[in-house]
Each structure stands twice: as C-alpha cells, then as structure tokens.
Design a protein around this motif. Structure first.
Motif, PDB file in Angstrom:
ATOM      1  N   GLU A   1       0.805  -1.168  -0.142  1.00  0.00           N
ATOM      2  CA  GLU A   1       0.052   0.178  -0.047  1.00  0.00           C
ATOM      3  C   GLU A   1       0.939   1.034   0.229  1.00  0.00           C
ATOM      4  O   GLU A   1       1.925   1.383   0.554  1.00  0.00           O
ATOM      5  N   ARG A   2       0.476   2.155  -0.744  1.00  0.00           N
ATOM      6  CA  ARG A   2       1.350   3.536  -0.792  1.00  0.00           C
ATOM      7  C   ARG A   2       0.528   4.597  -0.069  1.00  0.00           C
ATOM      8  O   ARG A   2      -0.514   4.975  -0.422  1.00  0.00           O
ATOM      9  N   PHE A   3       1.252   5.330   0.829  1.00  0.00           N
ATOM     10  CA  PHE A   3       0.709   6.405   1.435  1.00  0.00           C
ATOM     11  C   PHE A   3       1.700   7.551   1.170  1.00  0.00           C
ATOM     12  O   PHE A   3       2.734   7.737   2.170  1.00  0.00           O
ATOM     13  N   GLY A   4       1.152   8.480   0.225  1.00  0.00           N
ATOM     14  CA  GLY A   4       2.428   9.516   0.090  1.00  0.00           C
ATOM     15  C   GLY A   4       3.850   9.128  -0.153  1.00  0.00           C
ATOM     16  O   GLY A   4       3.843   8.495  -1.043  1.00  0.00           O
ATOM     17  N   ASP A   5       4.922   9.512   0.646  1.00  0.00           N
ATOM     18  CA  ASP A   5       5.953   9.290   0.827  1.00  0.00           C
ATOM     19  C   ASP A   5       6.359   7.817   0.944  1.00  0.00           C
ATOM     20  O   ASP A   5       7.587   7.218   0.953  1.00  0.00           O
TER      21      ASP A   5
ATOM     22  N   GLU B   1      18.459  -1.436   8.545  1.00  0.00           N
ATOM     23  CA  GLU B   1      17.773  -1.361   9.621  1.00  0.00           C
ATOM     24  C   GLU B   1      16.417  -2.019   9.296  1.00  0.00           C
ATOM     25  O   GLU B   1      15.600  -2.502  10.201  1.00  0.00           O
ATOM     26  N   ILE B   2      16.107  -2.418   8.026  1.00  0.00           N
ATOM     27  CA  ILE B   2      14.866  -2.625   7.740  1.00  0.00           C
ATOM     28  C   ILE B   2      14.946  -4.452   8.037  1.00  0.00           C
ATOM     29  O   ILE B   2      13.802  -5.209   7.921  1.00  0.00           O
ATOM     30  N   GLN B   3      15.990  -4.933   8.021  1.00  0.00           N
ATOM     31  CA  GLN B   3      16.283  -6.267   7.916  1.00  0.00           C
ATOM     32  C   GLN B   3      15.573  -6.895   9.065  1.00  0.00           C
ATOM     33  O   GLN B   3      15.227  -8.196   8.672  1.00  0.00           O
ATOM     34  N   PRO B   4      15.561  -6.649  10.226  1.00  0.00           N
ATOM     35  CA  PRO B   4      14.828  -7.315  11.184  1.00  0.00           C
ATOM     36  C   PRO B   4      13.317  -7.871  10.796  1.00  0.00           C
ATOM     37  O   PRO B   4      12.978  -8.888  10.928  1.00  0.00           O
ATOM     38  N   LYS B   5      12.754  -6.686  10.221  1.00  0.00           N
ATOM     39  CA  LYS B   5      11.240  -6.949   9.913  1.00  0.00           C
ATOM     40  C   LYS B   5      11.141  -7.856   8.593  1.00  0.00           C
ATOM     41  O   LYS B   5      10.185  -8.689   8.672  1.00  0.00           O
ATOM     42  N   ILE B   6      11.865  -7.865   7.888  1.00  0.00           N
ATOM     43  CA  ILE B   6      12.071  -8.655   6.422  1.00  0.00           C
ATOM     44  C   ILE B   6      12.142 -10.167   7.195  1.00  0.00           C
ATOM     45  O   ILE B   6      11.521 -10.886   6.650  1.00  0.00           O
ATOM     46  N   LEU B   7      13.240 -10.316   7.991  1.00  0.00           N
ATOM     47  CA  LEU B   7      13.460 -11.745   8.554  1.00  0.00           C
ATOM     48  C   LEU B   7      12.029 -12.197   9.313  1.00  0.00           C
ATOM     49  O   LEU B   7      11.885 -13.362   8.997  1.00  0.00           O
ATOM     50  N   GLU B   8      11.593 -11.349  10.215  1.00  0.00           N
ATOM     51  CA  GLU B   8      10.312 -11.627  10.869  1.00  0.00           C
ATOM     52  C   GLU B   8       9.311 -12.089   9.913  1.00  0.00           C
ATOM     53  O   GLU B   8       8.456 -13.103  10.154  1.00  0.00           O
ATOM     54  N   ALA B   9       9.090 -11.321   8.809  1.00  0.00           N
ATOM     55  CA  ALA B   9       8.175 -11.435   7.900  1.00  0.00           C
ATOM     56  C   ALA B   9       8.089 -12.706   7.067  1.00  0.00           C
ATOM     57  O   ALA B   9       6.881 -13.556   6.856  1.00  0.00           O
ATOM     58  N   VAL B  10       9.273 -13.449   7.111  1.00  0.00           N
ATOM     59  CA  VAL B  10       9.353 -14.731   6.579  1.00  0.00           C
ATOM     60  C   VAL B  10       9.679 -15.809   7.424  1.00  0.00           C
ATOM     61  O   VAL B  10       9.965 -16.925   7.423  1.00  0.00           O
TER      62      VAL B  10
ATOM     63  N   GLU C   1       6.982  -0.942   6.736  1.00  0.00           N
ATOM     64  CA  GLU C   1       6.971   0.230   6.422  1.00  0.00           C
ATOM     65  C   GLU C   1       8.395   0.784   5.935  1.00  0.00           C
ATOM     66  O   GLU C   1       9.292   0.532   6.538  1.00  0.00           O
ATOM     67  N   THR C   2       8.315   1.373   4.769  1.00  0.00           N
ATOM     68  CA  THR C   2       9.587   2.005   4.256  1.00  0.00           C
ATOM     69  C   THR C   2       9.129   3.319   3.484  1.00  0.00           C
ATOM     70  O   THR C   2       8.252   3.420   3.027  1.00  0.00           O
TER      71      THR C   2
END
Lengths: 195, 788
Positions: free
Chosen positions: A59-63, A155-164, A71-72
């Motif tokens: 989903e895209r919200f503005g920026d 810094e997004i790595q923890p979330k990515i690993l968690e997602a899978v 979220e990124t």
C-alpha cells in the motif's frame, strides 16, 4: 497470518553464473577459473540451501509504502516495484556449514579464504535466482531489491526476517551491526507483475 | 507432597503441553504481537491455556517465556514473574501438576559464527534461570535450540544458578542434524555429560519425521527421551495456515514413538490441548520402560561423536610444545597459525581426536588454552583432548569447549583426583587415568590395574561413571628397562578383561633409541592386539598409520577393506621431491605453488645464504607478480596464491636467521568493532607477510581500546583498519580518534568496500589504501622514513 513458502533447494538446482563468479573473484570473464575449483567442490559438499518467502500486499501512502507489516520510504525500492500491488519478501541461505568452511580458510589460507568467499557469494546469488524461479512459478516477479542497496537501509532487515519467519525456519539471526548469520544469506523484495 | 520430577520421569510416562503461540493466536492474540506480552496484558488467558493443557492430560506445562530474556526486555523479571504465576495458578495446587520454566534461544548466534560471546550467552540465560528459581518453577525446559554451543551455555547457566531439574530439547531437520550441524549423538554426549535430566527433540518436524531421530536417541541416550513434534508441516487451506497432521494422526505417530522409548511427550507448533488428550488416550496402555543405561563412552565435538570401543581411536599428538621448537615459538609469540595448520594437517591424515597441550613455564596457560581450543574448533570439527596439569587451564578449556571433551589426565594421587574430577563432573568429559599415584609408577601389571581400579572407585564418589574413565597403563622406554613393554601390554590385557578401556602414549616406548618409528609401530600393533582402544600418536608417521590400517583389516574392522584401500591409494601419489627439481623458487612463487615454495626454499637454503634467498628469489618473484597485477596481467587470486607461497618460503628463511632479523617492521591489523568480515584484512595480511612485515593480527570485531592496548604493548605504530559495512564505519572513526589522541605518532591506514578516499579523509585516516598492494607500499614507506 501470511502464507509462508518454505522449502529446501538442492545444490544441483543452483546454477553458478560464470560472470558473477568472475566478478566476485575480480578476474576477467575469460579467466581460467580452475584455480577456484577446489573451493567450489568443497562448498558444494556443504551448502544446505533453504528459502522462505511471504506474499504480501503493498500500500502506498504519500512518501511511504507499507508491505505487509513493513513500512519504508525507500524511493529506490518504490521505483523497482513500479506498479506492483503485491510483493514477495524472501530470504534464502546457504546454511551455517558454509560459514564453518569460510572460517576455517580465514584461519589457514588467505588465498583460499578469498576464493571460497567469492565462490560462496556467487552461489548465494545463484540461490536468490533460484528462489525467483520458484516464485515465478506462483506469480511472475520483477527484479529483486535487497536491503543495504540504494536507499533501502539495513535497519529494515529485522522486519524482513520476521516476515518470513527466517529465525525459526532458516536459522538466520542478526548481529548487533545487522549482518545476517549464516553470512551467505540474501533477503530481498520482488514485486509481482500485474496482469 | 510434590514428588521431584526427576524421580517421576523414571517411574512413568510424562505428558508435556503443546503449542503456545499458535493457541494464543486462536484465543485472540494478533499476529506480529509477541506471545509473552499476554503475561502482562491477559494473564487470565495464559492461565486458561495452561489449565486446558492440564485438563487434557499434561503433567507439565511450560511457561509463556520462550522469547523473554534480559537482552530483549528491560522488565524481563516482570514478564517471568507473571508467566510463572499464571502457570502455577493453573495447577490449582495439585501435586501432580508441574510448571516448567520455558527457556528458548537468545535469537543471536554465538561466536565464532556470530557475535554473541559464550560467556555473554551464559549471563543472559543465568538471568532467566535465577528468576525461574525465585518465582517457584518446578523445573527448567531448555527448548528449540538450534546450536550446540548455545545449548551448552543455557544448561551451564541453569546448573550454575539453580538446583532445578533441567530438560533439554534441540531442533533437528530432516537430515537429522541441528542447524549448526550437530548429530543427535553429539548432543546426547554433551548434555548427559553436563548432567541434564532428560534430553530430546522438538519443533521443525512432525512426529512422523522424528521416528528416525528417535531411533538414534534410543540407541544412545541413557536419559529419558523427550519428543515434542510440530503438528506436521505447515499448509494453507482456504487461505488459513495450519498443519497437515490432525490430533488423531498425531496420536498415532506418538504411539509409535512411545513404543520406541520416548517417555516424555508433548507437542510443539500447531498442536493444541486436543492433540495432548488424543495422545494420552492412545498411549495409556503402552507399558512404560525406564531407559536403560547405555554403556557407551562418547567423546564429542559440535558435530559428531567418537565412540571408544573395539575400533581403535587415534589421538593426534602434534599440538604439544614438548620437544617441538616450532610449537614453543608459536605459543610464545601467540602465533596460532602454525598450531592451526597442525590441527588441519592431522585431521587430513586421519586422526580422530586432537590432543591440545600448550604448557610452557612462561606463558599464561589458561588464557592460551582457551584461545587455542576456540581457534582449533574454528578450523576442525574433530573432538579435542584437553591436555594439561593446570587446573585453571583445564576448567577454562572445558567451559568454552563446544562438545564433550577428553581430559588428559588424572592419576591416582589424591591431589590430582581432587583437581580433575569436579571439573569433569561439571562440564562433562571422559578422563584419561594414568596408572600412577603417590608411590610412583608401579612395576607390575597387577599393581597398575590396582591403581586404575582405585581411580575408577574414586571417580564414582564424584558421580562419574566407570565408562568415562579410560586408563593409560603407561609406556616407559624399553631402553632403560627391557621388560617395560611387556608390563604395559600385560596391563592392557588385564584391564580389557575387566571391561576397562585403555589409551596409550605409544611413542614413549622408544625414548632414547634411534629410528623410533620402527619400534613404535611394532609396539602399537602388539598393544592393539592386546586390546588397546586409543593411542596418542603422530598421524604423520607412515609406519604408525600402516600399523593402524593393517590391524583394522586383519581384525575385520574395515568392511570390504575400504579404508585400507583408500589409504594405500593416497600413499601412492608421486613424491613431490621428484618433480621438484624442475621448479625454481621464483617459479613456485610466481605460479602460486604454496607447498612447493616452502620445500624449494628449504632446499635452496642448504647452499644459499638466507638473505640471498630473500633478495634474489623471493622479492624479485613477488615484484614480478605485483607488477603483473598492477598492469592487469595477473589477478587477485594469483596475487594471493603468490603471496601465500612467498610467506611459506619466508618462514623457511626465518628459521635460518637470528630471531627477528628478517622482519622489516610490524603492522597491527584489525577489522573494526561490529564487523565480522575479514576477507579484506586477511588479504592485506598475507601480502604484508609475504614482503617480510610482521603482522599483529587482532582479528575481527575488535574494540578501539584493544587496538590501542596492542599498539602500546608492542610499540607498533602502524595500524591498518578494515570495515566492510556502512554500519561499522563509525567504529572505524572512533578507533582512529582514540589512536590519534593517545599515540599521536601512530599512523592509521584504512580500507574496505564502503570506503572512499574522501570518506577516509573525513574520518581522519592517515591513508586510504585502495588495495593490498597500496598497503604494502605504504608500510615500506613508513618504515623507510622511520629508519632514516
């Protein structure tokens, strides 16, 4: 809960790209690579490749963008995803025995350590390619994009690993400085083509 | 009164609970929210979950603390107190309901593969263990452990901080190994040795896939075996993720597992109280059998075990300074690379276990033993024999050893047994027992056996089983007593009859004689024939290896003579010496023939002055390759192979020169704190060394203070730092600032994938080196200026 696609990948399913291997070894493409054969053979005997992937909506919200729970505001990733409304997030690892082999060479032979590491990196790329082939069998994917490239921070790595569920399924952990262990592990996001 | 669970598990089958997270989610826990948060926000639901399991037939429930530890939560005590309280409330005060404190992995990988130190892991688990005790858990369940080293840290913590019973389960995959490569036998050896009360497996696989793993547990484990499978594999049906084995199917497989000897059973991910109920009903009529004691003597590493028995075990003796100048030097200079090459070399020659002895009068033996054991375990997966008379060194080594070690040695002296046995009991380990005591070495076999029996009886007092004692009947040289071989052989025979295993330092038999291998190998064969189980020997000795392989063939231990044929074929390879004539040192270095470079250099040194070997052979060859590299005619792999070859040649030269005179100066190298990539640093290292610089390699993930400390201690003022990650460059900046502040005369050179000349300048580095050759050029320049 997101559906997680989890499977082992046989080493023989990995196709080492000659150009990739040459780049990693820092040699020209026509270089006689038999110098690295010994390391290639040893790596092949210890690679234990496993993947985990999750299909999530974008989903895209503005920026900002929301991929599942992640979220990124990465512009580079956004460009790479184009108009995709869904993405695959995935992690693939060559396993910790590869780390053991590299650790051994780091202690006994710098030349061996360099070459084994280079070939292992090329194999990690081959593994990520294979994951995309597998995912393409579900939905056709676009080019993958990994944390640490462009403006997509590690810094997004923890979330990515968690997602899978990479910790539990693949045994992938992060160091304090956000390096993945086993070290020959790739995480990436690949947009799903819209029909 | 509540019975100690340790007694209960030897009287009847015990039921554990099933999944926690998956069931809490069905009770309303959102995906992505940590299950432990409900200990504080919805304790009544956590209690209800536990009660549901008790009512379904669980004797033990596990607290909702899998993901809680002091690294993750500042208020971990609050979580733990609430979790234990909810589980205890669900027991309704009944004596047959037990609460296990659930201890999961830290989520970090331990060094050397990861960045969490072993002792830090012990601390984190200790924080939890103390609270488990404080808030009244009945036992601790260490579960879902992927890594043997982390499992050891957790078990050690529980043992050190509490007197609670402790169960341990690991995760195995379909290849029957843990994520970091341990076999079930290796885990059993480690955990039994350290005093776990029950061991087993959980998670990852369904019950069907655990059957072959259970087979191995039933063969090797003397402890009750825990089986806690998932509800099969995850599947998605109508968009909902579930598991592919239902409660009835699960119970069917659990029946099979119970018949194979599983005696503490439950479920993991995807299982619910219904699964436990169905399982309990299904297996209620299967008679409980208390696991029998297995009389197996196991030594283990982090991957596999070596079983002591009829098939002889070879213990490589080369890592020992006694009579070895090179080892002594390496230890004094804290240069472990020589020892590591010995470790790898002995493993390649066929040793099963490596002896590690670092005892020198003028070094800190405990510290050296710890770094040697850690480093040797980084290059080989062979189990180790910790060889020391220093209690502190033994304790420190056993503590950080990843596996169940062999301890060399104890003897019949009271003092020795007091020193060794408590450590063997605490950390686990089989022990070599020398047949000598306060009265010296007995002269007859009968008396030596008596000493052995005395030691075995004393070990029992410490709670160490007879099977863990391997007796060394001592070989004394035949050159001073013609009967000494006969006495030793007779002792072996007698011990064998009594069911006591033996080990022998074989080569002592020929001390003082010429051509010792001739005597050693004949004696070795005789000793094996008398029943010797293990030999401490030189795996590089062809005569000894011939004896070993021939014995195995003749005794029917080598199925199809396969090992012998492989050995004989490998021994047939043409001698390098015959080819060598053609190879010049320059040629060997230029074409990166590492082994040959060393050999040719040694030959050349017989009639060439060492300085001439350097100036006329090594340096010109290196320059040639260096030039080719710079001109794009040669590439990094070739440059590195040449550098490694030159280093090998340099090592040969150094032995002929007065100590230190060949060195051009020293350079400290380190990969900065937080960064564990060391390829780049190692490339710089090998090139510097090939040019004759002494490299003080601090390794990776090095704190700024450590770099400073080393620079101060060694007087070295040239420091090279490497960083590969954007996240670790700040640590590089910090290190440079500290060095410049404390040692203004020191120069810091930097390199690494993420650096640029501009960036290097902005963090105040003295020099940015784009590659290793630039670092060499800078070092040459630095020492030229320093000299002038």
């Amino acid at each position: 809960m997101n559906e997680i696609i989890y499977q082992s990948i046989k080493t023989k399913e990995l196709t080492l790209d000659r150009r990739e291997a040459a780049n990693r070894l820092r040699v020209p493409r026509d270089f006689d690579m038999s110098v690295a054969d010994e390391y290639k053979t040893q790596l092949e005997s210890v690679i234990d490749c496993k993947m985990a992937a999750a299909r999530v909506p974008v989903e895209r919200f503005g920026d900002k963008m929301l991929m599942g729970e992640i979220e990124t505001d990465s512009k580079d990733l956004e460009r790479c995803l184009g108009d995709s409304r869904e993405v695959f997030i995935f992690a693939v690892t060559l396993g910790s025995s590869v780390d053991r082999l590299l650790l051994k060479y780091s202690r006994i032979s710098p030349a061996g350590a360099f070459m084994a590491d280079a070939v292992a990196n090329a194999y990690a790329e081959a593994a990520a390619d294979r994951v995309q082939e597998i995912l393409d069998g579900i939905e056709k994917t676009k080019n993958r994009f990994s944390p640490g490239y462009g403006d997509l921070p590690l810094e997004i790595q923890p979330k990515i690993l968690e997602a899978v569920n990479a910790g539990k399924l693949l045994g992938v952990t992060l160091t304090d400085s956000l390096l993945m262990k086993p070290q020959k592990t790739i995480t990436a996001v690949a947009g799903i083509n819209r029909e | 009164m509540k019975k100690d669970i340790r007694e209960l598990i030897r009287e009847k089958r015990i039921f554990l609970d099933g999944g926690t997270g998956t069931v809490l989610q069905s009770m309303g826990l959102s995906v992505g929210v940590a299950p432990e948060s409900w200990n504080l926000t919805n304790p009544e639901k956590v209690e209800a979950l536990h009660r549901a399991y008790f009512e379904a037939g669980s004797n033990i429930v596990c607290t909702n603390t899998f993901g809680v530890n002091s690294m993750k939560y500042e208020n971990y005590e609050e979580y733990i107190a609430a979790a234990i309280s909810a589980a205890k409330a669900a027991t309704d005060g009944k004596d047959d309901r037990y609460v296990a404190f659930d201890m999961g992995p830290t989520g970090k990988l331990l060094s050397p593969l990861g960045d969490l130190s072993f002792e830090r892991a012990v601390e984190i688990f200790s924080d939890n263990a103390r609270l488990a005790k404080k808030y009244g858990a009945d036992l601790v369940l260490i579960e879902t452990m992927n890594d043997s080293y982390e499992t050891k840290a957790a078990l050690l913590a529980v043992k050190e901080c509490t007197d609670l019973p402790v169960f341990v389960t690991n995760v195995y995959d379909a290849t029957m190994k843990t994520m970091t490569g341990s076999s079930p036998e290796a885990m059993i050896a480690l955990l039994e040795g350290m005093g776990a009360d029950a061991v087993g497996m959980n998670c990852s696989l369904g019950p069907d896939k655990m059957i072959p793993i259970m087979e191995r547990f039933s063969l090797y484990s003397s402890l009750p075996v825990i089986v806690k499978p998932n509800a099969g594999l995850p599947v998605t049906r109508n968009g909902v993720t579930g598991y592919d084995i239902d409660a009835v199917g699960f119970a069917g497989y659990m029946e099979k597992l119970c018949r194979m000897g599983a005696s503490i059973v439950g479920g993991c991910c995807g299982t619910t109280p219904e699964y436990i109920r169905k399982t309990a009903e299904r297996v209620k009529d299967i008679p409980f059998v208390c696991p029998e004691k297995k009389n197996k003597t196991l030594i283990s590493s982090y991957t596999h075990t070596v079983t002591v028995g009829d098939d002889p075990v070879l213990i490589g003796e080369r890592i020992n300074p006694t009579g070895k100048k090179k080892v002594k030097e390496a230890l004094r200079e804290n240069d472990l690379s020589y020892l590591l090459s010995e470790a790898v070399g002995q493993a390649e020659k066929g040793a099963h276990i490596l002896d590690v002895n670092v005892g020198l009068p003028d070094i800190d033996e405990a510290a050296m033993m710890v770094s040697c054991v850690k480093e040797i375990q980084a290059v080989t997966d062979l189990p180790l024999q910790i060889d020391t008379t220093n209690k502190e060194a033994l304790g420190a080594a056993l503590r950080i050893y990843n596996g169940k070690a062999l301890i060399n040695s104890v003897n019949g002296e009271e003092e020795s047994m007091k020193k060794v046995f408590p450590l063997a009991k605490k950390y686990g380990g089989a022990v070599i027992a020398l047949t000598m005591d306060e009265n010296g070495i007995p002269e007859t076999a009968e008396e030596r056996v008596a000493v052995a029996e005395k030691i075995i009886a004393a070990a029992k007092e410490y709670g160490i089983d007879k099977k863990e004692i391997i007796v060394d009947p001592l070989a004394l040289t035949v050159s001073s007593n013609k009967d000494s071989a006969k006495i030793t052989l007779e002792t072996i025979k007698r011990l064998r009859k009594k069911g006591i295993y033996t080990s022998l330092g074989v080569s002592n038999i020929s001390f003082g004689l010429p051509e010792r291998d001739k005597i050693n190998s004949a004696f070795f064969t005789e000793a094996l024939k008398c029943g010797l189980n293990m030999a401490i020997m030189n795996p590089y000795s062809d005569a000894m290896m011939d004896s070993y392989h021939a014995f195995r063939v003749l005794e029917g231990l080598d199925e199809g003579c396969r090992d012998y044929i492989a050995y004989a074929n490998s021994a047939k390879k043409p001698e390098i010496a015959t080819v060598q004539k053609e190879i010049t040192l320059r040629g060997a270095i230029a074409s990166g023939m590492v082994k040959e470079a060393g050999e040719v250099a040694e030959k050349l040194l017989s009639d060439t002055a060492p300085t001439a070997v350097i100036d006329e052979h090594i340096i010109p060859a290196l320059s040639e390759v260096g030039r080719a590299f710079e001109e794009g005619r040669a590439f990094l792999p070739q440059l590195l192979m040449s550098a490694e070859s030159a280093t090998r040649a340099f090592d040969a030269v150094k032995e002929k020169l007065p100590k230190g005179s060949a060195e051009k100066g020293s350079v400290i190298l380190a990969t900065v704190k937080g960064d564990i990539h060391d390829i780049g640093k190692n490339i710089v290292k090998v090139l510097l060394e090939s040019y004759g610089f002494k490299v003080i390699d601090l390794g990776r993930d090095v704190a700024p203070e450590k770099v400073l400390e080393k620079a101060k201690a060694t007087g070295c003022r040239l420091i090279g730092l490497s960083a590969l990650m954007t996240t670790t460059v700040p640590a590089m900046e910090e290190t440079i600032a500290l060095i410049h502040r404390e040692l203004p005369e020191a120069k810091v050179i930097v390199g690494g994938a993420v650096l640029t000349p501009e960036y290097a300048e902005s963090i105040k580095a003295d020099k940015y080196c784009k590659d290793a050759m630039e670092a060499v050029a800078y070092a040459k320049e630095f020492y030229r200026e320093e000299r002038s």
